[in-house]
Design a protein around this motif. Structure first.
Motif, mmCIF file in Angstrom:
data_model
loop_
_atom_site.group_PDB
_atom_site.id
_atom_site.type_symbol
_atom_site.label_atom_id
_atom_site.label_comp_id
_atom_site.label_asym_id
_atom_site.label_seq_id
_atom_site.Cartn_x
_atom_site.Cartn_y
_atom_site.Cartn_z
ATOM 1 N N LYS A 26 -6.632 -3.760 0.637
ATOM 2 C CA LYS A 26 -7.665 -4.715 1.057
ATOM 3 C C LYS A 26 -7.523 -5.031 2.545
ATOM 4 N N VAL A 50 -3.905 5.079 -0.087
ATOM 5 C CA VAL A 50 -3.974 5.088 -1.552
ATOM 6 C C VAL A 50 -3.270 6.306 -2.136
ATOM 7 N N LYS A 73 -5.330 1.048 -5.490
ATOM 8 C CA LYS A 73 -6.526 0.551 -4.788
ATOM 9 C C LYS A 73 -6.704 -0.958 -4.921
ATOM 10 N N ARG A 74 -6.079 -1.560 -5.935
ATOM 11 C CA ARG A 74 -6.213 -3.004 -6.144
ATOM 12 C C ARG A 74 -5.153 -3.816 -5.398
ATOM 13 N N LEU A 75 -4.222 -3.152 -4.721
ATOM 14 C CA LEU A 75 -3.143 -3.854 -4.043
ATOM 15 C C LEU A 75 -3.617 -4.461 -2.722
ATOM 16 N N ASP A 76 -2.851 -5.432 -2.238
ATOM 17 C CA ASP A 76 -3.268 -6.204 -1.059
ATOM 18 C C ASP A 76 -3.323 -5.371 0.210
ATOM 19 N N LEU A 119 -6.115 4.260 -9.010
ATOM 20 C CA LEU A 119 -6.889 3.059 -9.343
ATOM 21 C C LEU A 119 -6.003 1.813 -9.281
ATOM 22 N N GLU A 120 -4.735 1.953 -9.650
ATOM 23 C CA GLU A 120 -3.821 0.821 -9.573
ATOM 24 C C GLU A 120 -3.499 0.460 -8.125
#
Length: 323
Positions: A222, A239, A216-219, A213-214
């Protein structure tokens, strides 16, 4: 890489010698005299007999001299002689070590594979019923004591359903060989390995979920989505691979502590490993055997830590080896 391994091995030897010295003094500080225990069991606890036992096993020598003799033996791969079992310590440990390695490595593989798998599913479907169910499942096995899970497993799968044997390493008196023997050992292995593995599986599940989950939020994730990559490819290649580093770190720590959990598991299931041997040696005040088990367990922890450092490079090639 070879230079890194050589330096780690040298440091590991120094650490192992320090552990040997520390364990030697800690064991000697423990209450109880093995000579008095043996004399009491023999029914001749007079001081003359106790003195003879101390002289026989070298317990009458000054403590520094005992330490020098023991460290010298360890350096030459001589772990001493068990005065309770009347056999060399190395021989006793060698007979039990394969069973412990089979149990701990199987439990480790079960916990790691199931933990990463369930953690991946929980992160993939975060906030859904599946995520909640996996989290509750993991917390249940993390909260339950190992001995209680073992006893409930015996009651359910052995006593009630009669699916699996309840204790031992193999069927006594069966004299099986080849594939039949391997299958028999496998049946005896299922319950102790699952009991030990499910506890650590819960930890890996939570760690994998939180780490994914951590990540997945990285640039870069995206960016991968913006490039049009499928969700399955993003989860697997970007991921999960980056989220495995904390899991590998935790697994490296747990790989050594599995021996501690194996003491309880081996006792409940009468599994003939060094965990049970260590427990019996502690009750019998068998100093040499207990110290020998400590040396082997410490060496295994150091080896597992070295393997963990090498696995880092496989998981993330950007990591460089440093002394």
């Amino acid at each position: 890489m070879l230079s890194f391994v050589a330096q780690r091995v040298l440091k590991g030897v120094i650490v192992l010698l320090a552990i040997v010295v520390l364990n030697f003094f800690l064991i000697r500080l423990a209450p109880g005299d093995p000579a008095v225990v043996m004399a009491g069991e023999a029914g001749a606890s007079d001081q003359v007999f106790v003195k003879q036992l101390r002289e026989k096993f070298g317990l009458d020598k000054p403590l520094p001299e005992q330490l020098f003799i023991y460290v010298k033996g360890v350096v030459t791969l001589d772990l001493g002689f068990s005065f309770r079992q009347q056999a060399p310590v190395a021989k006793l440990i060698g007979e039990r070590l394969p069973a412990t390695l089979l149990l701990t490595l199987t439990a480790f593989a079960i916990s790691l594979v199931l933990g990463v798998m369930f953690g991946t599913f929980a992160a993939r479907f975060a906030g859904t019923f599946l995520d909640t169910a996996i989290t509750v499942f993991a917390l249940i096995f993390y909260a339950m004591p190992l001995f209680w899970v073992a006893l409930m497993g015996i009651l359910l799968f052995s006593v009630t359903m009669d699916w699996l044997p309840s204790f031992g390493y193999e069927t006594v008196g069966a004299n099986l060989t080849g594939l039949a023997h391997a299958v028999d050992v496998g049946k005896h292995l299922i319950m102790p390995a699952m009991t030990l593995g499910l506890f650590f599986m819960a930890t890996y599940t939570r760690m994998t979920r939180a780490s994914m989950l951590e990540v997945k939020r990285l640039d870069f994730v995206k960016t991968a989505r913006a490039k049009g990559l499928s969700d399955a490819v993003i989860q697997r290649r970007h991921v999960l691979r980056n989220a495995l580093l904390p899991v590998v770190t935790l697994a490296g720590v747990h790989s050594g502590t599995l021996i501690g959990g194996a003491v309880i598991t081996e006792t409940v299931f009468a599994w003939p490993g060094i965990g049970r041997l260590m427990y019996d040696a502690l009750l019998q005040r068998d100093y040499n055997l207990l110290l020998g088990v400590f040396v082997i367990c410490s060496a295994m922890v150091l080896i597992f830590n070295l393997i963990t450092d090498l696995v880092y490079r496989l998981v993330d090639p950007r990591i460089e080896f440093a002394s």
